[in-house]
Motif scaffolding. Sequence first.
Motif, short mmCIF file in Angstrom:
data_model
loop_
_atom_site.label_atom_id
_atom_site.label_comp_id
_atom_site.label_asym_id
_atom_site.label_seq_id
_atom_site.Cartn_x
_atom_site.Cartn_y
_atom_site.Cartn_z
N GLU A 1 0.81 -1.22 0.00
CA GLU A 1 0.00 0.00 0.00
C GLU A 1 0.84 1.27 0.00
N TRP B 1 2.27 -0.18 -4.72
CA TRP B 1 1.13 0.31 -5.50
C TRP B 1 1.28 1.78 -5.93
N ALA C 1 1.32 2.81 -9.98
CA ALA C 1 0.35 3.73 -10.57
C ALA C 1 1.00 4.72 -11.53
N ILE D 1 -7.86 -5.59 -9.79
CA ILE D 1 -8.28 -5.28 -8.43
C ILE D 1 -9.72 -4.76 -8.51
N VAL E 1 -11.94 -3.75 -6.45
CA VAL E 1 -12.40 -2.59 -5.66
C VAL E 1 -11.78 -1.29 -6.15
N ALA E 2 -10.86 -1.37 -7.10
CA ALA E 2 -10.22 -0.16 -7.62
C ALA E 2 -11.11 0.52 -8.65
N PRO E 3 -10.91 1.81 -8.85
CA PRO E 3 -11.73 2.53 -9.83
C PRO E 3 -11.63 1.96 -11.25
N ASN E 4 -10.49 1.33 -11.56
CA ASN E 4 -10.31 0.79 -12.92
C ASN E 4 -10.61 -0.69 -13.01
N GLY E 5 -11.34 -1.23 -12.02
CA GLY E 5 -11.63 -2.66 -12.01
C GLY E 5 -12.31 -3.15 -13.27
N HIS F 1 -6.91 -10.41 -8.66
CA HIS F 1 -5.76 -10.39 -7.76
C HIS F 1 -5.91 -11.32 -6.56
N THR G 1 -9.20 -8.14 -2.57
CA THR G 1 -9.29 -7.01 -3.49
C THR G 1 -10.37 -7.23 -4.56
N CYS G 2 -10.89 -8.45 -4.63
CA CYS G 2 -11.91 -8.80 -5.63
C CYS G 2 -13.07 -9.48 -4.92
#
Length: 430
Positions: free
Chosen positions: A82, A86, A90, A144, A146-150, A179, A183-184
């Motif tokens: 974290e 990551w 990014a 991932i 839960v990420a904005p780009n999932g 992942h 996270t999923c």
Amino acid sequence: MNTLIKDVLAVLPDGSTKKTNIAIENDKISAVGDVPADFTADNIIDGKNKLAVPGFVNTHTHVSMTLLRSYADDMKLMDWLENKIWPIEAKMKKDDIYWGAMLGIAEMIKTGTTTFADMYGDMEKVAEAVEETGIRAILSRGMIGVAPNGQDALQENCTLFEEYNNAADGRITVMFGPHAPYTCPPKFLKQVMEKAQKYNAEIHIHLAETKGEVDDCIKQYGMTPMALMEDVGIFDLGVLAAHCVHLTDEDIAIMKKHNVRVAHNPGSNLKLASGIAPVGKLLEAGVCVGLGTDGTSSNNNLDMLEEINLAALIHKVQRLDPLMVPAAEALKMGTAYGAKAVGLSDIGELKSGMKADITLVNMQGTQWTPCYDAVSLLVYSANASMVDTVLVNGKILLEKGKLTTIDEEKVIFEVNKSAKKLTGRALLNE
């Protein structure tokens, strides 16, 4: 093109060794032993004082993380991810991914690996590197949920499959790469499953890597990650599960029931203090266990011979049993079992009809003397600097220790340029 590897000591599928010849026709092994009288070799490789083994299969990597080798070490997993990994990931651009992959592939070929299973972002750039270098790969777009780009990542995995599955003369296979359960969440995993089913693709996922992950899963869902994945139904698609460190007996029974294949990463698990996977129990239960290095920021290399050595050592201590994971079994974990783990049936053994993915190791020198048992010396005494020649699909990718498809000097220059840009740090070896 036909190739003859002459007078080589070969590791046979049963684990024994034999001084023999290996005939290769185009991309396949046509004979091990008695070479047909009408076989004509376009190229002859002198196998004297060399050990031929199936090319090593690295079942779990994040190959472009070579860019972060030594960037963040000696940290707890989630703090490391974290707060260090990551944020830098990014910032990575497509060119960074490409050059990181080229560096990782160069390292793998030089250390005897012929196949790797990778999970990361911008995987089309990794696919390009695979095409150019001649190595074999199983590629997954890391997602991932839960990420904005999932959702974008899921679509990118679909595009990756459409454009690259079975590409590069069949050297590329594409899986889907959610992942991990933390996270999923199940809703996202169901979406991944729907897409994977559409393409008849399998899944590559991290499972039960840390005790904290398992505890949190039980707290949130009332079951272990393995039980949760069975409940979601993801095991029905065929799964390559990375790590699998913290398992109950019930988990192992679930894995056996659904033919879950394990990518065991002993070096990474030790360095991150994740624990030691119950490999003895898994093997005894008939679960397929291959070996992987994980990424170079958590290992910090892509040396499969080192992983084979670790697998042969740490499980003896874990079980206080010197018979646990003998040398021949550890080598199979890095070759034949690894091939099965990544879903390939035509690599991992030296026999007629298999793809000509072969590694030759130089047996001359102090660490090979005296040689009573070549497999034992390979696992317990040798190191990857002794790799002399590597073939994939019958094509020579490493010859007498020199890369034939990669400009190593250019790769190192470009990677150093990317690394300085991403981290803002000076590099001590320039």
